[in-house]
Design an enzyme around this catalytic site. Structure first.
Site, PDB file in Angstrom:
ATOM      1  N   VAL A  93     -10.166   1.168  -4.753  1.00 25.97           N
ATOM      2  CA  VAL A  93     -10.365   1.122  -3.336  1.00 25.97           C
ATOM      3  C   VAL A  93     -10.975   2.452  -2.989  1.00 25.97           C
ATOM      4  O   VAL A  93     -10.198   3.254  -2.455  1.00 25.97           O
ATOM      5  CB  VAL A  93      -9.234   0.709  -2.703  1.00 25.97           C
ATOM      6  CG1 VAL A  93      -9.557   0.344  -1.020  1.00 25.97           C
ATOM      7  CG2 VAL A  93      -8.713  -0.764  -3.369  1.00 25.97           C
ATOM      8  N   TYR A 121       0.948  -1.233  -0.086  1.00 20.97           N
ATOM      9  CA  TYR A 121       0.128  -0.138  -0.135  1.00 20.97           C
ATOM     10  C   TYR A 121       0.870   1.471   0.093  1.00 20.97           C
ATOM     11  O   TYR A 121       1.448   1.469   1.003  1.00 20.97           O
ATOM     12  CB  TYR A 121      -0.942   0.070   1.171  1.00 20.97           C
ATOM     13  CG  TYR A 121      -1.842   1.018   1.332  1.00 20.97           C
ATOM     14  CD1 TYR A 121      -2.343   1.787   0.421  1.00 20.97           C
ATOM     15  CD2 TYR A 121      -2.568   1.105   2.524  1.00 20.97           C
ATOM     16  CE1 TYR A 121      -3.117   3.058   0.572  1.00 20.97           C
ATOM     17  CE2 TYR A 121      -3.565   2.132   3.045  1.00 20.97           C
ATOM     18  CZ  TYR A 121      -3.766   2.971   1.844  1.00 20.97           C
ATOM     19  OH  TYR A 121      -4.646   4.095   2.154  1.00 20.97           O
ATOM     20  N   LYS A 180      -1.871  -1.461  -3.950  1.00 18.89           N
ATOM     21  CA  LYS A 180      -2.944  -0.304  -3.657  1.00 18.89           C
ATOM     22  C   LYS A 180      -2.035   0.951  -3.772  1.00 18.89           C
ATOM     23  O   LYS A 180      -1.351   1.210  -2.688  1.00 18.89           O
ATOM     24  CB  LYS A 180      -3.555  -0.540  -2.377  1.00 18.89           C
ATOM     25  CG  LYS A 180      -4.897   0.595  -2.325  1.00 18.89           C
ATOM     26  CD  LYS A 180      -5.181   0.405  -1.041  1.00 18.89           C
ATOM     27  CE  LYS A 180      -6.396   1.593  -0.769  1.00 18.89           C
ATOM     28  NZ  LYS A 180      -5.952   2.715  -0.246  1.00 18.89           N
TER      29      LYS A 180
END
Length: 300
Positions: free
Chosen positions: A208, A137, A165
């Site tokens: 997301v 992330y 992500k």
């Protein structure tokens, strides 16, 4: 077996009572709201979920509540945002015991050491401590440690690492990391709402988006259109999503998000004590945005 993550995975908020304790009833309502709206997973304890700031027992209770609420219908991803690798390893083991399916690992957040090697050591240690797959992330404006293409290429060689992500909000940063991720077999998810349609058109596997707490159906429809290659529809849906994102300008963005959910009757507005609640003007603006979007009725 590595999971195949794709689609729209909302970073769900952590519902809290006025006393800052877990609101498990609101967890159940929000889980039903996003899964019913087309979510293909739920991501707990990210930035929207206040993961790096919650008391450990509150974080654990909320995680378990989401695991129970979705009951295996979609995977549960849990964020690890810690100042040190030692704390991150502990959190990884606790998340595994709580029944989550995937860990989402941020860079360590405190010491500003040599970034690439620190990230590699951090992710490696977490992978060695758990059997769960990992998503890397990148959110450098909060961790102050950017995950570079070089670091991503190194950690991509770890068998447990399955996806990226990327939430910098910067297209050049996203493009470089996404290219590296795809070249190493990782899936790619966009975390910045304004870049969803563009990212899907360039090959992202999903998104997301925090605003999906409020409008999961719209966010899921956007992602489906992008994955299907319908760029015209995706562009229209992106504009509609951007209009709802205007509620973030009502005050501190997370307070705005939780206030919107409170207006919808899904959760309460309580956020961490250091986060300023909305004032009257801010709350009026949230209501205006929700009204224009057709999510609540106009005031009488």
């Amino acid at each position: 077996m590595k999971p195949h993550l794709s689609g729209m995975i909302p970073p769900v908020v952590s519902p809290l009572t006025a006393e800052h304790r877990p609101d498990t009833g609101a967890v159940e309502r929000l889980a039903a709201h996003v899964v019913g709206g087309g979510a293909t997973g739920v991501f707990v304890l990210g930035s929207c979920g206040e993961g790096p700031t919650l008391e450990p027992d509150v974080a654990t209770a909320i995680t378990r509540a989401y695991v129970d609420a979705v009951a295996g219908s979609v995977p549960v991803l849990a964020g690890i945002g810690e100042a040190s690798t030692e704390r991150a390893v502990r959190a990884a083991m606790e998340h595994e015991q709580a029944g989550v399916d995937v860990l989402v690992v941020m860079a360590p957040m405190y010491f500003n050491t040599e970034t690439d090697d620190a990230v590699v050591r951090h992710v490696t240690a977490i992978a060695e401590a758990t059997r769960l797959p990992l998503v890397v992330y990148n959110i450098p404006h909060l961790t102050h440690h950017p995950i570079t293409p070089r670091a991503l290429r190194e950690v991509a060689a770890i068998d447990a690492v399955v996806a990226l992500k990327e939430s910098s909000g910067d297209w050049d940063t996203y493009s470089a990391l996404a290219e590296t991720a795809r070249s190493t077999g990782l899936q790619v998810f966009q975390g910045a709402e304004a870049l969803i349609a563009r990212s899907l058109a360039s090959g992202a596997d999903g998104a997301v988006p925090g605003i999906a707490n409020v409008v999961p159906g719209l966010a899921a429809e956007l992602v489906r259109a992008g994955l299907a290659g319908d760029t015209v529809l995706a562009a229209d849906l992106q504009r509609r999503l951007d209009d709802v994102c205007a509620l973030y300008r009502s005050g501190f963005w997370l307070s705005s998000l939780k206030s919107a959910l409170a207006e919808l009757g899904i959760t309460g507005p309580t956020a961490g004590r250091a986060l300023a609640p909305l004032d009257g003007d801010g709350l009026s603006e949230v209501r205006r945005v929700l009204t224009v979007a057709g999510l609540i009725g106009a005031p009488a």
